[in-house]
Design a protein around this motif. Sequence first.
Motif, PDB file in Angstrom:
ATOM      1  N   GLU A 176       0.756  -1.062  -0.052  1.00  0.00           N
ATOM      2  CA  GLU A 176       0.094  -0.074  -0.065  1.00  0.00           C
ATOM      3  C   GLU A 176       0.830   1.277  -0.078  1.00  0.00           C
ATOM      4  O   GLU A 176       2.079   1.077   0.583  1.00  0.00           O
ATOM      5  CB  GLU A 176      -0.844   0.045   1.312  1.00  0.00           C
ATOM      6  N   THR A 178       2.209   4.990   1.102  1.00  0.00           N
ATOM      7  CA  THR A 178       2.326   5.643   2.280  1.00  0.00           C
ATOM      8  C   THR A 178       3.281   6.806   2.092  1.00  0.00           C
ATOM      9  O   THR A 178       3.626   7.104   1.060  1.00  0.00           O
ATOM     10  CB  THR A 178       2.578   4.687   3.478  1.00  0.00           C
ATOM     11  N   ASP A 181       7.757   9.109   7.685  1.00  0.00           N
ATOM     12  CA  ASP A 181       7.816   9.729   9.020  1.00  0.00           C
ATOM     13  C   ASP A 181       9.276  10.380   9.111  1.00  0.00           C
ATOM     14  O   ASP A 181      10.410   9.989   8.359  1.00  0.00           O
ATOM     15  CB  ASP A 181       7.109   8.722  10.132  1.00  0.00           C
ATOM     16  N   HIS A 193       7.669  13.028   4.785  1.00  0.00           N
ATOM     17  CA  HIS A 193       6.675  12.870   4.148  1.00  0.00           C
ATOM     18  C   HIS A 193       6.831  12.535   2.676  1.00  0.00           C
ATOM     19  O   HIS A 193       5.803  12.679   1.761  1.00  0.00           O
ATOM     20  CB  HIS A 193       5.592  13.957   4.241  1.00  0.00           C
ATOM     21  N   LEU A 198       4.623   0.485   1.303  1.00  0.00           N
ATOM     22  CA  LEU A 198       4.626  -0.237   2.613  1.00  0.00           C
ATOM     23  C   LEU A 198       4.435  -1.740   2.168  1.00  0.00           C
ATOM     24  O   LEU A 198       3.284  -1.992   1.587  1.00  0.00           O
ATOM     25  CB  LEU A 198       3.600   0.237   3.523  1.00  0.00           C
ATOM     26  N   ILE A 217       9.509  -0.621   4.421  1.00  0.00           N
ATOM     27  CA  ILE A 217       9.110   0.453   3.857  1.00  0.00           C
ATOM     28  C   ILE A 217      10.126   0.884   2.685  1.00  0.00           C
ATOM     29  O   ILE A 217      11.419   0.967   2.858  1.00  0.00           O
ATOM     30  CB  ILE A 217       9.096   2.152   4.719  1.00  0.00           C
TER      31      ILE A 217
END
Length: 243
Positions: A176, A178, A181, A193, A198, A217
Amino acid sequence: MTKYHAIRDQLLDRLDTMAPGEQLPPERVLVRELGVSRMTLRRATDELVASGVVRRRPGAGVFAVGPKLDTALSATSFTEDMRARGLRPGSAILSFERRAAGARIGRRLEVSPAADVVHVTRLRLADDEPMSIEALYIPEGTVPGLSPEDLENASYYDMLRTRYDVTIARGVQTIEPTVTDEEESDKLGVPLHSPALLFERTSWTAEGAVVEFVRSIYRGDRYQIRTELSVPQVAEPARGTTP
């Protein structure tokens, strides 16, 4: 097509002939060569930066990133994948601990929440460039005696086969979109960002034992998903019949 889009496409054509890491000409040179304003050029460059085609280094300039790496939907390890591309795989251990699984990881590994698991977080590298952050959870009984050094610049799957005589037979993976962070951005060397992918994967042996749960990630500016599609063939009706 607007002037801005035309300039973006001209920059993309130029980048197709450039090697990864090669620097674009200075802004003043591009403004003169392309016959555009600085504002139009910067807008086009900003879009290329956002899409991961180029990288801006403050005080240094804008540099070609090169094509994104295709990641196929298959059960290959990161190490095998990078070697197949002619890149040098590597990893750095960010954390290593043995602890109780807890409810969430226990469900993933199909063990009691009180069962011991090995939790390893690794920064995965290709030619020394950060590519992904991998959090690996393994039932303690699957890898007795495992140490951080065993996974430093090594393939977990290779070690399972050769040291523990464990072979992964199947897995289930979800993907998915993302964003990174603060900690992920710092480790991967990307802005806060930034777009990312993910991956979560659970793998089993042929006997049905869970071998791993992995949460990774991947940098969105360096990866894209590739999948091969096939079109089902519809059988033609026999002669003399109505379709």
